[in-house]
Design a protein around this motif. Structure first.
Motif, PDB file in Angstrom:
ATOM      1  N   PRO A  98       0.831  -1.200  -0.209  1.00 14.56           N
ATOM      2  CA  PRO A  98       0.020  -0.013  -0.089  1.00 14.56           C
ATOM      3  C   PRO A  98       0.929   1.188  -0.012  1.00 14.56           C
ATOM      4  O   PRO A  98       2.264   1.038   0.103  1.00 14.56           O
ATOM      5  N   SER A  99       0.093   2.346  -0.097  1.00 11.69           N
ATOM      6  CA  SER A  99       0.860   3.581  -0.333  1.00 11.69           C
ATOM      7  C   SER A  99       1.976   4.044   1.017  1.00 11.69           C
ATOM      8  O   SER A  99       1.522   3.914   2.091  1.00 11.69           O
ATOM      9  N   ARG A 100       3.278   4.115   0.674  1.00 16.52           N
ATOM     10  CA  ARG A 100       3.951   4.523   1.786  1.00 16.52           C
ATOM     11  C   ARG A 100       4.765   5.935   1.223  1.00 16.52           C
ATOM     12  O   ARG A 100       5.822   6.191   1.924  1.00 16.52           O
ATOM     13  N   SER A 101       4.218   6.931   0.317  1.00 15.12           N
ATOM     14  CA  SER A 101       4.804   7.760  -0.348  1.00 15.12           C
ATOM     15  C   SER A 101       6.013   7.755  -0.843  1.00 15.12           C
ATOM     16  O   SER A 101       7.101   8.472  -0.892  1.00 15.12           O
ATOM     17  N   LEU A 102       6.277   6.628  -1.526  1.00 13.38           N
ATOM     18  CA  LEU A 102       7.488   6.001  -2.282  1.00 13.38           C
ATOM     19  C   LEU A 102       7.104   6.097  -3.694  1.00 13.38           C
ATOM     20  O   LEU A 102       6.676   5.078  -4.022  1.00 13.38           O
ATOM     21  N   GLY A 103       7.213   7.180  -4.482  1.00 12.58           N
ATOM     22  CA  GLY A 103       7.008   7.225  -5.808  1.00 12.58           C
ATOM     23  C   GLY A 103       8.211   6.956  -6.711  1.00 12.58           C
ATOM     24  O   GLY A 103       9.039   6.641  -6.410  1.00 12.58           O
ATOM     25  N   ARG A 104       7.942   7.729  -7.763  1.00 11.67           N
ATOM     26  CA  ARG A 104       9.036   7.598  -8.930  1.00 11.67           C
ATOM     27  C   ARG A 104      10.391   7.821  -8.496  1.00 11.67           C
ATOM     28  O   ARG A 104      11.435   7.504  -8.489  1.00 11.67           O
TER      29      ARG A 104
END
Length: 564
Positions: free
Chosen positions: A189-195
């Motif tokens: 799930p979202s962990r603020s780890l983007g590109r």
């Protein structure tokens, strides 16, 4: 009669049983048709970047190279279609990615089967080359195993994406070098780890010549356990993503603890799947598609893990390998390490091998393009977009023509003149005087204005304070009348109501001099009050004696009264 799916499973089982003879690690993962397509797309984009182009590739080029790749590795005659210009470089990049991530594809499994099969146990050729080509191309329909119907309806696209995430987490427990599995689970799930975070991880792994997962875990361990001399520098790009990376590593550590603490593969597998399901459905409602897909996938994986465990137990008890569990083979899983989790890892590897034998995705655009929906948030889960580094703005990119025309018109438009700000005494300015903004226009705020020829200050006669007080007392002692004293007071009031600014012209009727004298008198009184007390001289006046002490108000009148 055996179906194509059963023969493919027999081929993979033989490979898994004897792969220690040709591979350095028994924990090698197998890529199915969809995984092979995604790896090929990344390899082609990397070659385009090396040749000075963008890190992207069209879908038609990927499908064309995919067809040539299948025919070349299966040693089938090539079609009449011309190859791409950089096909050889793409083939090298594809093989290098598989080797660095400790993975193989189904084509490698088919080629190794001939070397690994045992004449007494395995058939000579369970799957022909043409059959395997038709299967990977999607021309042959292989029936999937029956699954438990879900309580909530969910689209096949979301269900496929959720199942891929489950298997990617389990694959990291089996093979931590699998970069594709980490890319699919890093921000789900979202962990603020983007590109940007993924790009920084790629650079760290490339600099240290390690896998992506090892680059992440080594950084988090250094932050948590490193001292002053061992902690990463503050300038490390991964410092910006410490929170998200720590959450990811902590979750994987929890899965590994479950794997090592529960010896029963069925119970351990159920706990692992339940833990993955918990993080996926956290914060979601039961009416969402992701929630329904996670529930259904959890039940299916639990049931299949129990079935694989029973099959492996029957195989070990029926045929027997002749090897005691206390004396594992030299090439066994987790040899010379912890004993716990060994049987569970074998069950998980069998489960992942079956997932690799699933039929390829019918819609290649949903698998490879950027329009695939995300399970964690707003960005695309397309692997190509994740591996592509974010564009850095250089400041020289042209703006749209409409914006440039508007900014140029604003520049050429005449600006209205602003009225100069004046003080509260603006009534004292004349029209020919310059505005205050020009008068106070200095090169810097720290520079004070100077005047070469300052105006002379008016001279004020110095009068002793005691004498002045005596004069005032004597004046106050006289009876008030409407004579010259009253006229003098009226003249002073009229002078006080006139303009008192220095910018106004001064009349020559003597009122200006009186005004300046009054100001000097008041200034003298204020200065005398602030000065320290000094010894005053005794002045003698005819008919009156002044003492050293200053008279209070009314004291002169009382003195004159008692004198009479």
């Amino acid at each position: 009669m055996e179906t194509l799916g059963d023969r493919l499973k027999q081929m993979v089982k033989t490979f898994r049983r004897e792969c220690h003879r040709v591979l350095p690690s028994e924990r090698t993962s197998v890529h199915g048709a969809d995984g092979m397509l995604m790896v090929l797309q990344l390899a082609m984009a990397e070659v385009n970047k090396q040749r000075g182009r963008e890190f992207k590739v069209s879908l038609s080029d990927v499908l064309m190279a995919w067809k040539h790749l299948l025919l070349d590795k299966l040693h089938l005659p090539a079609p009449d279609l011309a190859r791409l210009e950089s096909y050889d470089l793409m083939r090298e990049a594809y093989e290098a990615f598989l080797k660095s991530s400790n993975t193989v594809d189904l084509l490698d499994v088919a080629s190794m089967y001939k070397q690994l099969r045992v004449a007494d146990l395995d058939p000579e050729e369970p799957v022909s080359q043409s059959q395997l080509f038709d299967f990977l191309s999607g021309k042959t329909d292989v029936p999937e195993s029956p699954r438990t119907p879900s309580r909530k309806a969910c689209s096949s696209q979301v269900k496929t994406a959720v199942r891929r995430v489950f298997c990617s987490y389990l694959s990291l427990l089996v093979n931590s070098k699998n970069d594709m599995a980490l890319a699919l689970t890093l921000d789900v799930p979202s962990r603020s780890l983007g590109r940007q975070a993924f790009t920084d991880i790629k650079h760290a792994a490339r600099d240290n010549n390690t896998s992506l997962f090892l680059a992440v875990t080594s950084f988090v361990r250094a932050v948590q356990l490193g001292g002053r001399g061992y902690a990463p520098a503050e300038s490390d790009p991964l410092r910006k993503h410490v929170k998200g990376l720590s959450e990811f590593v902590q979750f994987v550590d929890n899965l590994e603890e479950i794997l090592g603490e529960i010896p029963d593969p069925s119970a351990c597998g159920a706990r692992l799947v339940a833990a993955i399901r918990a993080v996926l459905v956290k914060g979601r409602g039961s009416a969402e598609e992701v929630y329904a897909a996670a529930e259904e996938t959890t039940e299916e994986l639990k049931e299949r893990i129990c079935q694989l465990h029973q099959i492996q137990k029957q195989t070990a008890n029926g045929s027997g390998t002749g090897i005691s569990p206390a004396r594992p083979k030299a090439y066994a899983v987790n040899h010379a390490t912890a004993f716990g989790g060994r049987d569970t890892v074998k069950v998980l590897m069998a489960l992942l091998d079956e997932e690799a034998l699933n039929p390829p995705c019918s819609n290649k655009a949903d698998l490879l393009c950027e329009d695939q929906p995300v399970l964690s948030g707003a960005e695309a889960t397309c692997v190509l977009m994740l591996f592509r580094s974010p564009e850095v703005s250089t400041g020289c990119s042209p703006e749209p023509l409409r914006n440039r025309v508007q900014s140029r018109a604003d520049l050429l438009r005449p600006k209205p003149k602003e009225r100069a700000l004046r003080s509260q005494f603006a009534c004292t300015y004349t029209d020919e005087d310059p505005p205050l903004s020009r008068v106070l226009d200095f090169p810097s705020s720290s520079q004070a204005p100077t005047c070469k020829h300052p105006a002379p200050k008016p001279k004020t006669p110095v009068v002793d304070e005691d004498v002045e007080d005596d004069v005032e007392d004597a004046t106050s002692a006289e009876p008030s009348s409407g004579g010259p004293n009253e006229a003098r007071r009226e003249a002073q009031r009229g002078a006080a109501l006139r303009q008192r600014s220095g910018n106004a012209p001064v009349r020559g009727d003597g009122q200006g001099d009186k005004k300046m004298q009054g100001r000097g008198k008041k200034r003298k009184q204020l200065d005398s009050e602030n000065e320290p007390p000094q010894k005053k001289a005794i002045l003698k006046m005819p008919g009156k004696t002044v003492g050293k002490k200053k008279l209070i108000a009314g004291q002169g009148k009382l003195t004159s009264f008692f004198r009479v």
